[in-house]
Design a protein around this motif. Structure first.
Motif, PDB file in Angstrom:
ATOM      1  N   ARG A 133      -6.773  -7.637  11.293  1.00  0.00           N
ATOM      2  CA  ARG A 133      -5.906  -7.781  10.448  1.00  0.00           C
ATOM      3  C   ARG A 133      -6.384  -6.815   8.981  1.00  0.00           C
ATOM      4  NH1 ARG A 133      -6.176 -14.282  10.880  1.00  0.00           N
ATOM      5  NH2 ARG A 133      -4.552 -14.601  12.385  1.00  0.00           N
ATOM      6  N   ALA A 134      -7.301  -6.751   8.667  1.00  0.00           N
ATOM      7  CA  ALA A 134      -7.958  -5.924   7.542  1.00  0.00           C
ATOM      8  C   ALA A 134      -7.791  -4.276   7.771  1.00  0.00           C
ATOM      9  CB  ALA A 134      -9.433  -6.057   7.384  1.00  0.00           C
ATOM     10  N   LEU A 135      -7.852  -4.110   9.151  1.00  0.00           N
ATOM     11  CA  LEU A 135      -7.545  -2.584   9.319  1.00  0.00           C
ATOM     12  C   LEU A 135      -6.167  -2.126   9.652  1.00  0.00           C
ATOM     13  CD1 LEU A 135      -9.974  -1.271  12.419  1.00  0.00           C
ATOM     14  CD2 LEU A 135      -9.848  -0.522   9.868  1.00  0.00           C
ATOM     15  N   ALA A 136      -5.443  -2.988  10.130  1.00  0.00           N
ATOM     16  CA  ALA A 136      -3.872  -2.947   9.815  1.00  0.00           C
ATOM     17  C   ALA A 136      -3.210  -3.044   8.456  1.00  0.00           C
ATOM     18  CB  ALA A 136      -3.149  -4.168  10.731  1.00  0.00           C
ATOM     19  N   ALA A 137      -3.769  -3.962   7.716  1.00  0.00           N
ATOM     20  CA  ALA A 137      -3.518  -3.762   6.371  1.00  0.00           C
ATOM     21  C   ALA A 137      -3.788  -2.613   5.566  1.00  0.00           C
ATOM     22  CB  ALA A 137      -4.108  -5.100   5.439  1.00  0.00           C
ATOM     23  N   ILE A 171      -4.153   0.394   6.991  1.00  0.00           N
ATOM     24  CA  ILE A 171      -3.263   1.288   7.451  1.00  0.00           C
ATOM     25  C   ILE A 171      -1.694   1.489   6.852  1.00  0.00           C
ATOM     26  CG2 ILE A 171      -1.652   2.270   9.560  1.00  0.00           C
ATOM     27  CD1 ILE A 171      -4.269   1.466  11.299  1.00  0.00           C
ATOM     28  N   HIS A 172      -1.032   0.185   6.700  1.00  0.00           N
ATOM     29  CA  HIS A 172      -0.012   0.151   5.942  1.00  0.00           C
ATOM     30  C   HIS A 172      -0.067   0.744   4.470  1.00  0.00           C
ATOM     31  CE1 HIS A 172       2.532  -1.070   9.391  1.00  0.00           C
ATOM     32  NE2 HIS A 172       1.612  -2.175   9.544  1.00  0.00           N
ATOM     33  N   CYS A 173      -0.974   0.323   4.052  1.00  0.00           N
ATOM     34  CA  CYS A 173      -1.334   0.365   2.404  1.00  0.00           C
ATOM     35  C   CYS A 173      -1.267   2.128   2.358  1.00  0.00           C
ATOM     36  CB  CYS A 173      -2.517  -0.019   2.250  1.00  0.00           C
ATOM     37  SG  CYS A 173      -2.945   0.309   0.219  1.00  0.00           S
ATOM     38  N   ALA A 174      -2.194   2.480   3.067  1.00  0.00           N
ATOM     39  CA  ALA A 174      -2.202   4.158   3.013  1.00  0.00           C
ATOM     40  C   ALA A 174      -0.855   4.745   3.362  1.00  0.00           C
ATOM     41  CB  ALA A 174      -3.410   4.677   4.248  1.00  0.00           C
ATOM     42  N   ARG A 175      -0.232   4.087   4.169  1.00  0.00           N
ATOM     43  CA  ARG A 175       1.387   4.744   4.445  1.00  0.00           C
ATOM     44  C   ARG A 175       2.334   4.307   3.322  1.00  0.00           C
ATOM     45  NH1 ARG A 175       1.977   4.445  10.947  1.00  0.00           N
ATOM     46  NH2 ARG A 175       0.824   6.267  11.478  1.00  0.00           N
ATOM     47  N   GLY A 176       1.733   3.576   2.422  1.00  0.00           N
ATOM     48  CA  GLY A 176       2.717   3.091   1.363  1.00  0.00           C
ATOM     49  C   GLY A 176       3.604   1.999   1.642  1.00  0.00           C
ATOM     50  N   TYR A 193       4.345  -4.748   4.383  1.00  0.00           N
ATOM     51  CA  TYR A 193       3.386  -5.050   5.607  1.00  0.00           C
ATOM     52  C   TYR A 193       1.885  -5.139   5.238  1.00  0.00           C
ATOM     53  CZ  TYR A 193       7.682  -3.730   8.095  1.00  0.00           C
ATOM     54  OH  TYR A 193       8.790  -3.702   8.605  1.00  0.00           O
ATOM     55  N   ALA A 194       1.545  -4.425   4.353  1.00  0.00           N
ATOM     56  CA  ALA A 194       0.196  -4.524   4.266  1.00  0.00           C
ATOM     57  C   ALA A 194      -0.501  -5.821   3.766  1.00  0.00           C
ATOM     58  CB  ALA A 194      -0.350  -3.506   3.176  1.00  0.00           C
ATOM     59  N   ARG A 195       0.433  -6.347   2.510  1.00  0.00           N
ATOM     60  CA  ARG A 195       0.059  -7.619   2.056  1.00  0.00           C
ATOM     61  C   ARG A 195       0.066  -8.691   2.864  1.00  0.00           C
ATOM     62  NH1 ARG A 195       2.338  -5.134  -2.822  1.00  0.00           N
ATOM     63  NH2 ARG A 195       4.320  -5.704  -2.169  1.00  0.00           N
ATOM     64  N   ALA A 196       1.346  -8.561   3.992  1.00  0.00           N
ATOM     65  CA  ALA A 196       1.688  -9.608   5.000  1.00  0.00           C
ATOM     66  C   ALA A 196       0.397  -9.778   5.857  1.00  0.00           C
ATOM     67  CB  ALA A 196       2.714  -9.216   5.832  1.00  0.00           C
ATOM     68  N   TRP A 197      -0.176  -8.565   6.233  1.00  0.00           N
ATOM     69  CA  TRP A 197      -1.604  -8.626   7.124  1.00  0.00           C
ATOM     70  C   TRP A 197      -2.728  -9.278   6.193  1.00  0.00           C
ATOM     71  CZ3 TRP A 197      -2.292  -8.239  12.066  1.00  0.00           C
ATOM     72  CH2 TRP A 197      -1.113  -7.577  12.794  1.00  0.00           C
ATOM     73  N   LEU A 198      -2.940  -8.971   5.245  1.00  0.00           N
ATOM     74  CA  LEU A 198      -4.050  -9.306   4.380  1.00  0.00           C
ATOM     75  C   LEU A 198      -3.914 -10.725   4.031  1.00  0.00           C
ATOM     76  CD1 LEU A 198      -6.606  -7.642   3.641  1.00  0.00           C
ATOM     77  CD2 LEU A 198      -5.387  -7.503   1.520  1.00  0.00           C
ATOM     78  N   GLU A 199      -2.518 -11.360   4.055  1.00  0.00           N
ATOM     79  CA  GLU A 199      -2.312 -13.001   3.744  1.00  0.00           C
ATOM     80  C   GLU A 199      -3.043 -13.627   4.872  1.00  0.00           C
ATOM     81  OE1 GLU A 199       1.379 -13.201   2.860  1.00  0.00           O
ATOM     82  OE2 GLU A 199       1.232 -12.498   0.556  1.00  0.00           O
ATOM     83  N   GLY A 206       0.218  10.042   9.023  1.00  0.00           N
ATOM     84  CA  GLY A 206       1.771   9.391   8.499  1.00  0.00           C
ATOM     85  C   GLY A 206       1.340   8.774   7.048  1.00  0.00           C
ATOM     86  N   ILE A 207       0.718   9.439   6.014  1.00  0.00           N
ATOM     87  CA  ILE A 207       0.654   8.913   4.712  1.00  0.00           C
ATOM     88  C   ILE A 207       1.933   8.760   3.973  1.00  0.00           C
ATOM     89  CG2 ILE A 207      -0.518   9.471   2.413  1.00  0.00           C
ATOM     90  CD1 ILE A 207      -2.478   8.699   4.699  1.00  0.00           C
ATOM     91  N   GLY A 208       2.078   7.612   3.525  1.00  0.00           N
ATOM     92  CA  GLY A 208       3.557   7.211   2.976  1.00  0.00           C
ATOM     93  C   GLY A 208       3.796   7.666   1.744  1.00  0.00           C
ATOM     94  N   ARG A 209       5.138   7.480   1.376  1.00  0.00           N
ATOM     95  CA  ARG A 209       5.509   8.106   0.132  1.00  0.00           C
ATOM     96  C   ARG A 209       5.217   7.528  -1.154  1.00  0.00           C
ATOM     97  NH1 ARG A 209      12.021   8.934   1.504  1.00  0.00           N
ATOM     98  NH2 ARG A 209      11.839  10.815   3.032  1.00  0.00           N
ATOM     99  N   ALA A 210       4.995   6.183  -1.059  1.00  0.00           N
ATOM    100  CA  ALA A 210       4.458   5.373  -1.990  1.00  0.00           C
ATOM    101  C   ALA A 210       3.150   5.745  -2.684  1.00  0.00           C
ATOM    102  CB  ALA A 210       4.579   3.751  -1.811  1.00  0.00           C
ATOM    103  N   THR A 211       2.234   6.012  -1.860  1.00  0.00           N
ATOM    104  CA  THR A 211       0.777   6.710  -2.001  1.00  0.00           C
ATOM    105  C   THR A 211       1.000   7.904  -2.719  1.00  0.00           C
ATOM    106  OG1 THR A 211       0.016   5.321  -0.161  1.00  0.00           O
ATOM    107  CG2 THR A 211      -1.276   6.809  -1.091  1.00  0.00           C
ATOM    108  N   ARG A 212       1.859   8.901  -1.839  1.00  0.00           N
ATOM    109  CA  ARG A 212       2.142  10.122  -2.479  1.00  0.00           C
ATOM    110  C   ARG A 212       2.797  10.194  -4.082  1.00  0.00           C
ATOM    111  NH1 ARG A 212       4.217  11.092   2.487  1.00  0.00           N
ATOM    112  NH2 ARG A 212       6.092  11.462   1.796  1.00  0.00           N
ATOM    113  N   THR A 213       3.679   9.484  -4.240  1.00  0.00           N
ATOM    114  CA  THR A 213       4.334   9.172  -5.425  1.00  0.00           C
ATOM    115  C   THR A 213       3.258   8.713  -6.588  1.00  0.00           C
ATOM    116  OG1 THR A 213       6.487   8.645  -4.407  1.00  0.00           O
ATOM    117  CG2 THR A 213       6.171   8.277  -6.981  1.00  0.00           C
TER     118      THR A 213
END
Length: 1017
Positions: free
Chosen positions: A727-731, A733-738, A742-748, A898-905
Motif C-alpha cells: 500500500r505504501a509503495l502504491a501510494a 507511485i501515485h504521488c510521484a505521478r501527481g 489515489y495516493a491518499r486513498a492507498w495511504l489511508e 510517468g511522472i505526473g503533471r501535478a508534481t511538475r507544476t
C-alpha cells in the motif's frame, strides 16, 4: 486495445450485414447470419438495423413464428400482412386484400404455392414504391413447415429488389427447416468466437471502467471453450456483480472472488437459454419452482457408455435442460466438485448404486453426448465449462451427493482392503474426503494415509489434500497425528504450498495443547516424547513461515479477520513450540505487524537455537532467523553466518535491499540461496514481483501487483492478510505521478500505528505534495526517531533523502545539512550499499560535489533503482556543468516512470534558479484512449448524451462520467471547448490523441451539424 464499436469484435460482420440491408434493387440478396447460443446474432442484427435506419433506409421485421396456431405459408402470410400495414401508400389496401383473397381461395391442399407466389409479388410491388429491407431473427425457432415455406419463397418466389437478413443458430441433425433456409440463402455468415482482446474490450465496456488483466484471464479460464461467447462473458460478470465480487482500486476493477468460484448466472431461464441451443420451438425455460420435483427414476448406468474417443470436447451445443434434467445436472456438478470420477468407477458399482446417488444413465449420457460433460482418454468425466459447473452447484438438488463417493470407495476397499486400495489408487482419497460421514473414521484414515504417501511424488497437491483430510479425522492424542503433521508440513514446504501449510494451524495447536495422559497410559515411562516434540517443532516452524508468506502474524495464529486457519488455540503453538518466536521476530522488520524491541539482539529459544550454523533444509535455522531479523538493524548485531569474501558482501547487499523494501521473499532468497523452495503463489511472492517492477521502473506493473495483493486480502477463501508495504509503495507511485487522490486513498488503508521506514517515506511524500509542508517534515523526523528506537534502520536512508530533497525545494539549508548528518551517522551504523549511495547523493547536493553525485549515480545504476536514478540526474542538473545532458537523461527517466503533471507544476518555479526540477514531459499514459477519441468525435458532431449512450451502448450516467474525465484531462470546461479543441487540432498538438487517429489534426471529420455542441443532454 482494438477498436470497440457498439457491438464489440463484430466490425466485419456489422459491415456485411449493413451492406446487405442497403443493397436494394437489382443488387438485393439474402444473407443468413448464424451463430451459437449467446454469440450476439441479435445484437449484430439490431445494430446493423439502427445504422441503416440512421442513414435513411427502411428496415422492417418479418415475424412469422410468433403465432400459436398458424404454420407454413399461412404463418408467412400473417407476417407479410403485418409488414404491409407499415408500408403506407395508396396501393396498400390492394396488396393486403390480394393476400387475404389468395389465402381464402387456396386454403386447401396444394394452395401454398399460389399463396407464396402472391406473397412474393406483393412484397416486391411494395418495395418498388417504397424500398425497404426485411430482417427475420431466431429462425431456429420456426416450426419446420414455416421454415420450409420460407425457404421455398426465397428459392422460387423471391421478391425482386428486397434484401433479406435472417439470423439463427446453426442447423443440427433433425433441423430440416433451418437446413433448407441455409441452402436458399445467397450468403452464409457465421459469427466466430470473440478474440481475447475483444473479450477484454467487452468486459471493459460492460463494467464502464478499466479492469485488471487478471480479471479477464480469470473469466476466460472459467468459461473454457465458451470464453469467446459474449453472452457467457456477460453472464459471468452479472453473476459477480450480484454477489459483490468486484473491487475498484485506482479506477480499475479487480476481482475479489477465488477463480474457481466464478460462475454463470443462476437465473434458470437465462442459464437454460445459454446452455440449450436447440429444442422444440415452443419449449419454455424451466421454472425455478419445478426444480423441487426431482429427477425421474431410472435403471443403473448402462455398460454401453459412449466411447471416450467419440465424445466431443467442445462447448455445450445440444442440451435440453428441463426441470428434472437441470436438477440431475446440478447433482452431477456437485459430485464432480471434490473428486475425480471416471466411467470405470460408475461401471464398477453394484446394481442400484448410481440410482441411489442420483447419477443415472438418462442424466449422465445425454450430458456427455451434448458436450456439456467431456470424457478424456483416461475416461475422466469433467465439465467443459467450469463456470457452468459452478452455476449448477449453486442450484438446488434433491439428490444425495456424498453417497456416490462412499459407494466408489467401498467398491475398492471391500475387494482390496483399505491400505491396498489407497496405495494402489491414490485418487481414492478425494472420494473419501467427499464422502464425509458416510465412511467411518478408521477406514477413511487408513485409505487417506496410504493414498497420501503413495501420491507424494506424482501429485503432491492431492497428497496434501489427503493429509489434511486425515488430520480432520484423527484425534489430537492419536500416536499417528504428530507424524502425519510432519509429513504434511514437509511436503507443503518442499513445494512452497504455503496455504496448505497454514491450514495445519488448527490440528497443530490441538496436538500441542492436548494432554498426554491418554498416551502415557499406553506407553512405558522410559519411552521419551522428544522425537514427537521435535517433529512438532518443525511443523510449527513450517506453519509460522507459511503465515509470514501469506502476510499473517505469528505467534498468535493469524490475524483477527481469518482465524479459521490457525483456530482458537493458535497461541498454544507459541507456548508449546518456542521456535515460532524466531519467526515472529520477522514481523516488524518486514512491515507485517508490530515491532519488537531490536530483534537482532535476541536469540530464538528452543532446540534449534543451539546450532549457530546455517541449516541444511528449506527451513531457516536459528542463526539465519537472527540474520533475517537483524538485517534491518545495525551491522553490529548481525551474526557471523555469511559466506566469506565477495559472496558474503553480495548476500548482505541483497538482504539489505530486501529489508529496506520490506520484501520477505527477497530476503529469504538472499539468505537461503538454493535451499529456498520459493514463495509459490503467496502474497509475499506477489509483493516480491511488485518490488522488482518498482525498482526497474515498470510502475504500471507494480501498481497492478499492488491491486492484486489488495484484492487478494479481501478475497473469500484465500488466506492472505493485507500488505502494508504494498500500500505504501502504491501510494508513493501515485504521488510521484501527481495522482494525489489515489495516493491518499492507498495511504489511508495503512493504520497510523504502523512504524516502518517505507511507510514513513510514502507518508512524507503524500503529505508534502498535499500542501502539508511543516507537518510532513516534522512527521518524517518523528517517524525516523521511532524507527531507530525500534531497531529498524534499513530504509531510513530513503526517508532522509526525500527529506533532504524537500528541504532543498523549500530553501532550508539547515534542514539539508541536518539530513546529511543523519545520513552519515546512519551509514556509520549500518554500512550498506544503499546508505552509502544516499550519503554520496546527499554530499553531492548539499556540498555541490559533482564527483560524489556521479559516484552515487553509478552505484544506483549497478543496483537498479529507477526512481533514485532520476533523483541523481536531477541533482546533477542542479550542481553539474553539463546541465543539458543531465536534463535529457532526467527527461527520459521521468517519461518512463510517468511522472505526473501535478508534481511538475509544483516544481516549475524552481527552474528559474536551476534547482531540483522535474522535466516538462508528457507521460505516455496521458494519451486519450480510443473510446475517449470516439466520445470526443461524437461530441464534436453535436450528439447529445442520450444519442451517445444509444450509439456506444452505455448508460447516460456512464456518458456523463466519461465526459467529466475528458474535461479534466483536456482542460476543457464545456462540450463547446472540447469540440473546438478537437476540430482545430489542439488536442493533437498537445499529443493527447494517438498517432494515426482519423481527425486528430482537425478537419478530417465533418463539421458539426445543426446541433452545435452545448451543455444540453
Amino acid at each position: 486495445m482494438p477498436k470497440c464499436g457498439p457491438v464489440v469484435g463484430r466490425d466485419n460482420e456489422l459491415r456485411e450485414v449493413t451492406d446487405t440491408l442497403l443493397a436494394t434493387g437489382a443488387s438485393a440478396r439474402t444473407l443468413l447470419l448464424v451463430g451459437g447460443a449467446g454469440t450476439g446474432k441479435t445484437a449484430v442484427l439490431e445494430q446493423a438495423r439502427r445504422t441503416v435506419v440512421g442513414q435513411g433506409a427502411r428496415v422492417l421485421r418479418l415475424r412469422c413464428h410468433d403465432g400459436a396456431n398458424a404454420t407454413g405459408a399461412a404463418a408467412l402470410a400473417d407476417g407479410v400482412h403485418q409488414v404491409l400495414t407499415k408500408v403506407h401508400d395508396r396501393w396498400s389496401p390492394a396488396r393486403t386484400g390480394a393476400v387475404r383473397r389468395t389465402r381464402l381461395r387456396n386454403s386447401g391442399r396444394g394452395g401454398e404455392l399460389a399463396l407464396l407466389s402472391t406473397l412474393g409479388e406483393v412484397i416486391a410491388d411494395a418495395a418498388g414504391h417504397l424500398p425497404f429491407a426485411l430482417v427475420i431473427d431466431d429462425v431456429e425457432r420456426m416450426p419446420s413447415p414455416t421454415a420450409s415455406a420460407l425457404a421455398l419463397l426465397l428459392r422460387v418466389f423471391r421478391p425482386a429488389g428486397v434484401p433479406m437478413v435472417l439470423a439463427g443458430r446453426p442447423a443440427h441433425p433433425g433441423d430440416d427447416g433451418v437446413r433448407q433456409l441455409t441452402a436458399a440463402a445467397d450468403r452464409l455468415l457465421e459469427l466466430p468466437p470473440l478474440r481475447p482482446a475483444d473479450v477484454e474490450a467487452l468486459v471493459v465496456r460492460h463494467l464502464g471502467r478499466p479492469v485488471e488483466p487478471a480479471l479477464v484471464t480469470a473469466v476466460a479460464r472459467a468459461l473454457g471453450p465458451m470464453a469467446g461467447t459474449p453472452e457467457a462473458v456477460l453472464s459471468v460478470l452479472d453473476s459477480m456483480a450480484e454477489r459483490g465480487d468486484f473491487l475498484e482500486l485506482d479506477g480499475h476493477v479487480c476481482l475479489t472472488e477465488p477463480e474457481e468460484e466464478l460462475r454463470l448466472t443462476t437465473d434458470v431461464a437465462r442459464l437454460s437459454r445459454l446452455c440449450r441451443p436447440t429444442g422444440p420451438p415452443d419449449a419454455a425455460a424451466p421454472d425455478a419452482a419445478a426444480l423441487d420435483a426431482g429427477a425421474p427414476d431410472a435403471a443403473a448406468l448402462d455398460a454401453g457408455a459412449p466411447d471416450a474417443a467419440a465424445l466431443d470436447a467442445g462447448a455445450p451445443d445440444a442440451a435440453a435442460l428441463d426441470a428434472g434434467a437441470l436438477d440431475a445436472a446440478a447433482a452431477v456438478a456437485r459430485n464432480l466438485e471434490h473428486a475425480e470420477i471416471r466411467l470405470d468407477d460408475l461401471l464398477r458399482l453394484k446394481p442400484g448404486g448410481p440410482r441411489r446417488a442420483g447419477l443415472v444413465d438418462r442424466t449422465l449420457t445425454p450430458l456427455v453426448a451434448d458436450g456439456i460433460l467431456t470424457v478424456d482418454e483416461d475416461r475422466r468425466i469433467a465439465f467443459a465449462v467450469p463456470a457452468l459447473a459452478a452455476a449448477l452447484r449453486a442450484l438446488p438438488t434433491r439428490h444425495a451427493v456424498s453417497s456416490l463417493h462412499a459407494l466408489i470407495t467401498r467398491s475398492l476397499t471391500d475387494r482390496l482392503g483399505a491400505k491396498t486400495a489407497g496405495g494402489g489408487c491414490p485418487r481414492l482419497a478425494d472420494h473419501v474426503a467427499a464422502a464425509g460421514a458416510e465412511l467411518d473414521d478408521a477406514l477413511a484414515v487408513d485409505v487417506l494415509l496410504a493414498a497420501a504417501r503413495a501420491d507424494a511424488r506424482s501429485d503432491w497437491s492431492r497428497s496434501v489434500r489427503a493429509y489434511s483430510s486425515a488430520l480432520r479425522r484423527l484425534p489430537p492424542h492419536d500416536r499417528r497425528t504428530p507424524g502425519v503433521l510432519r509429513e504434511s508440513a514437509e511436503l507443503s514446504l518442499r513445494h512452497a504450498d504455503h496455504p496448505g501449510a497454514l491450514a495445519l494451524g488448527e490440528p497443530l495447536s490441538a496436538c500441542l495443547a492436548a494432554p498426554c495422559a491418554e498416551q502415557d497410559r499406553e506407553k512405558p515411562e522410559h519411552i521419551a516424547e522428544a522425537p514427537d516434540r521435535e517433529g512438532l517443532e518443525l511443523v510449527a516452524g513450517v506453519w509460522a513461515l507459511a503465515a509470514l508468506h501469506e502476510h499473517r502474524l505469528p505467534p498468535c495464529g493469524v490475524d483477527a479477520d481469518a482465524d479459521a486457519d490457525a483456530g482458537p488455540r493458535g497461541c498454544a503453538a507459541v507456548e508449546h513450540a518456542p521456535a515460532v518466536a524466531g519467526f515472529a521476530a520477522l514481523v516488524g522488520p518486514y512491515g507485517l505487524g508490530p515491532v519488537t524491541p531490536r530483534p537482532g539482539a535476541q536469540a530464538p529459544r528452543g532446540p534449534a537455537a543451539a546450532d549457530p550454523r546455517p541449516g541444511s533444509g528449506p527451513l531457516p535455522s536459528a542463526a539465519e532467523l537472527r540474520l533475517l531479523a537483524g538485517a534491518a538493524g545495525s551491522r553490529a548485531g548481525l551474526p557471523d553466518v555469511l559466506p566469506p569474501g565477495a559472496d558474503g558482501v553480495r548476500t548482505l547487499d541483497r538482504l539489505r535491499t530486501a529489508t529496506a523494501h520490506a520484501d520477505l521473499a527477497g530476503a529469504l532468497a538472499a539468505v537461503l540461496g538454493d535451499r529456498y523452495p520459493g514463495a509459490g503463489n503467496s502474497t509475499a511472492a506477489l509483493y516480491h514481483a511488485m518490488v522488482r517492477a518498482y525498482l526497474r521502473g515498470d510502475w504500471d506493473r507494480a501498481l497492478a501487483s499492488a491491486r492484486r495483493i489488495e484484492a487478494r486480502s479481501r478475497t473469500r477463501g484465500i488466506a492472505a492478510g493485507p500488505a502494508q508495504a504494498a500500500r505504501a509503495l502504491a501510494a508513493d507511485i501515485h504521488c510521484a505521478r501527481g495522482e494525489l487522490g489515489y495516493a491518499r486513498a492507498w495511504l489511508e488503508l495503512v493504520p497510523g500505528t504502523v512504524t516502518h521506514p517505507l511507510v514513513a517515506w510514502a507518508r512524507l511524500g503524500v503529505r508534502y505534495w498535499s500542501g502539508q509542508v511543516e507537518e510532513a517534515m516534522e512527521g518524517a523526523l518523528g517517524e525516523v526517531r521511532r524507527a531507530r528506537q525500534s531497531g529498524l534502520l534499513s530504509g531510513i536512508e530513503k526517508v532522509l533523502v526525500r527529506y533532504l530533497s524537500f528541504a532543498l525545494l523549500e530553501g532550508v539549508p539547515q534542514a539539508m545539512q541536518r539530513a546529511l548528518d543523519e545520513l552519515e551517522a546512519l551509514d556509520e551504523e549500518v554500512g550498506s550499499s544503499m546508505t552509502r549511495e544516499a550519503v554520496l547523493l546527499g554530499r553531492g547536493v548539499v556540498r555541490r560535489d559533482v564527483d560524489s553525485a556521479l559516484a552515487a549515480l553509478r552505484a544506483v545504476r549497478r543496483r537498479g533503482d529507477a526512481y533514485l536514478e532520476l533523483l541523481c540526474h536531477l541533482g546533477l542538473v542542479e550542481i553539474g556543468d553539463d546541465c543539458e545532458r543531465w536534463l535529457a537523461e532526467a527527461t527520459r527517466g521521468a517519461q518512463a516512470l510517468g511522472i505526473g503533471r501535478a508534481t511538475r507544476t509544483s516544481l516549475g518555479h524552481m527552474t528559474r534558479r536551476r534547482t531540483l526540477v522535474l522535466p516538462r514531459v508528457r507521460p505516455a499514459r496521458d494519451e486519450l484512449s480510443e473510446q475517449d477519441v470516439e466520445l470526443t468525435t461524437m461530441v464534436s458532431r453535436g450528439a447529445t448524451n442520450r444519442q451517445i449512450a444509444a450509439r456506444l451502448v452505455w448508460s447516460e450516467k456512464t456518458v456523463e462520467r466519461r465526459l467529466t474525465r475528458l474535461f479534466q484531462r483536456t482542460g476543457c470546461r464545456s462540450r463547446v471547448e472540447l469540440a473546438a479543441a478537437w476540430l482545430d487540432g489542439s488536442l493533437a498538438r498537445r499529443d493527447l490523441v494517438p498517432d494515426g487517429t482519423r481527425g486528430a489534426a482537425g478537419g478530417s471529420f465533418p463539421a458539426p451539424g445543426p446541433g452545435t455542441p452545448s451543455s444540453r443532454r
